[in-house]
Design a protein around this motif. Sequence first.
Motif, PDB file in Angstrom:
ATOM      1  N   MET A 132       3.894 -13.138 -34.403  1.00  0.00           N
ATOM      2  CA  MET A 132       4.407 -13.157 -35.774  1.00  0.00           C
ATOM      3  C   MET A 132       3.882 -11.969 -36.573  1.00  0.00           C
ATOM      4  SD  MET A 132       4.142 -17.200 -36.739  1.00  0.00           S
ATOM      5  CE  MET A 132       4.615 -16.910 -38.452  1.00  0.00           C
ATOM      6  N   LYS A 133       2.658 -11.578 -36.314  1.00  0.00           N
ATOM      7  CA  LYS A 133       2.099 -10.413 -37.014  1.00  0.00           C
ATOM      8  C   LYS A 133       2.883  -9.151 -36.674  1.00  0.00           C
ATOM      9  CE  LYS A 133      -2.658 -12.127 -37.523  1.00  0.00           C
ATOM     10  NZ  LYS A 133      -4.065 -12.000 -37.073  1.00  0.00           N
ATOM     11  N   ARG A 134       3.314  -9.052 -35.423  1.00  0.00           N
ATOM     12  CA  ARG A 134       4.124  -7.888 -35.039  1.00  0.00           C
ATOM     13  C   ARG A 134       5.475  -7.923 -35.749  1.00  0.00           C
ATOM     14  NH1 ARG A 134       1.801  -9.026 -29.828  1.00  0.00           N
ATOM     15  NH2 ARG A 134       3.692 -10.107 -29.137  1.00  0.00           N
ATOM     16  N   ASP A 135       6.054  -9.107 -35.854  1.00  0.00           N
ATOM     17  CA  ASP A 135       7.333  -9.235 -36.562  1.00  0.00           C
ATOM     18  C   ASP A 135       7.170  -8.889 -38.042  1.00  0.00           C
ATOM     19  OD1 ASP A 135       8.416 -10.097 -34.189  1.00  0.00           O
ATOM     20  OD2 ASP A 135       8.378 -12.225 -34.727  1.00  0.00           O
ATOM     21  N   ARG A 136       6.086  -9.359 -38.652  1.00  0.00           N
ATOM     22  CA  ARG A 136       5.839  -9.064 -40.064  1.00  0.00           C
ATOM     23  C   ARG A 136       5.643  -7.567 -40.277  1.00  0.00           C
ATOM     24  NH1 ARG A 136       1.079  -9.054 -43.606  1.00  0.00           N
ATOM     25  NH2 ARG A 136       1.809  -9.489 -45.741  1.00  0.00           N
ATOM     26  N   LEU A 137       4.907  -6.942 -39.378  1.00  0.00           N
ATOM     27  CA  LEU A 137       4.690  -5.497 -39.478  1.00  0.00           C
ATOM     28  C   LEU A 137       6.011  -4.747 -39.348  1.00  0.00           C
ATOM     29  CD1 LEU A 137       2.532  -3.267 -39.743  1.00  0.00           C
ATOM     30  CD2 LEU A 137       2.387  -3.237 -37.241  1.00  0.00           C
ATOM     31  N   ASN A 138       6.879  -5.229 -38.468  1.00  0.00           N
ATOM     32  CA  ASN A 138       8.192  -4.599 -38.282  1.00  0.00           C
ATOM     33  C   ASN A 138       9.042  -4.738 -39.538  1.00  0.00           C
ATOM     34  OD1 ASN A 138      10.244  -3.349 -36.506  1.00  0.00           O
ATOM     35  ND2 ASN A 138      11.282  -5.318 -36.693  1.00  0.00           N
ATOM     36  N   GLU A 139       8.979  -5.902 -40.183  1.00  0.00           N
ATOM     37  CA  GLU A 139       9.710  -6.096 -41.439  1.00  0.00           C
ATOM     38  C   GLU A 139       9.183  -5.163 -42.528  1.00  0.00           C
ATOM     39  OE1 GLU A 139      10.940 -10.848 -41.113  1.00  0.00           O
ATOM     40  OE2 GLU A 139       9.421 -10.186 -42.549  1.00  0.00           O
ATOM     41  N   ARG A 140       7.872  -5.077 -42.641  1.00  0.00           N
ATOM     42  CA  ARG A 140       7.271  -4.234 -43.674  1.00  0.00           C
ATOM     43  C   ARG A 140       7.607  -2.758 -43.426  1.00  0.00           C
ATOM     44  NH1 ARG A 140       3.057  -6.493 -46.659  1.00  0.00           N
ATOM     45  NH2 ARG A 140       1.852  -4.566 -46.627  1.00  0.00           N
TER      46      ARG A 140
END
Length: 355
Positions: free
Chosen positions: A298-306
């Motif tokens: 999820m942290k990777r997904d959040r970083l990708n969104e940001r």
Amino acid sequence: MHINTTKTYKKKRFWAGILLAQFLLFYTFSKLQIVVSFFEKIFEFQKRIHQIFFAWIPFSFGDLLYILLGILLIYLIIKLFKKKTRSSALFNILIILNIVYFTYQVFWGMLYFQTPIIAKLPKTEITLEVRKALALEYLEKSKATRKLVKEDKNGVFVIKDLNSIQQEILNQQKTLPNFISQKESTTTNSFKPSLFGKTMSFTGILGYYNPFTAEAQFNAELPSSYLPFTLSHESSHQLGFAREQEANFIGYLIGVHSKNPELRYSTEYFTLKSLLNSIVEEDEMFVKTALGNYSEEMKRDRLNERKFIAEHQGYLNDFFGFTNNLFLKSNQQEGAITYSYFIDLLVRYKSMNIK
């Protein structure tokens, strides 16, 4: 020459009067529930007709209409600056405004005044502790569902089959609780990638519904974590839910019980982010702790969104955010950055102990 000028002036005054009369008429209609219910029936009829005509077209026909209308209006505005053509240009603009406004109100605008979903749900106190408990619940659900989806080479959630998600959304429309929605679902796939996708990435707009063609447009460039819920949200507009936060709630109901892990994860993740956004001003430390407890995936997904947001920041984002905020408020909705109505609906629904 004088006679022609007088006739043109009277025609312009007539169409300006018709436009004003429309404003007053539809304002009056919006206050009469029996009339609003009539427009709900019109919506169901025109939606079926529009999908027959436009769903099979492989691109967004509604976007093409917007482009053509935009070109026509730019042409007429240019003619406004020329003395010889100013009068006729203004006359034509008034006619176009009348036609577009009337069509929009009949096909879509009156649906903003339907009985709100919140009136169908039990009253309950929307406390900080309740929202925190729900945030922790959806954090754990998101972490579990995230493990079921595919990743790209960078370990970021990626969608392999968008069509299967679209079909699942249409299937899930049929499972909505009757006490919330008795609207007619459809088997017609009318999801279309927007022709303005690259521009949309700089506006903060994820998708939109075209009331003139019943197409649900989406930005195909969005990160995969956004995309399934965006489709679910736009499909809620296709069902006839006009208010943005109600479309979010219907999108939640469509996605949260889905057996498709991609749709379910995107929905759970959206719900988690909405809850955290509703909490952050009251308990910032709780939100920081929750973010720290994201799974590595999820942290990777959040970083990708940001990263996506950072790459597309700019004046267009600010402008469209401001104008969309004004539009929402003009239709008796909360502003675009407010999550409270969706959260109110969610908490009330969850208080019914519905799994």
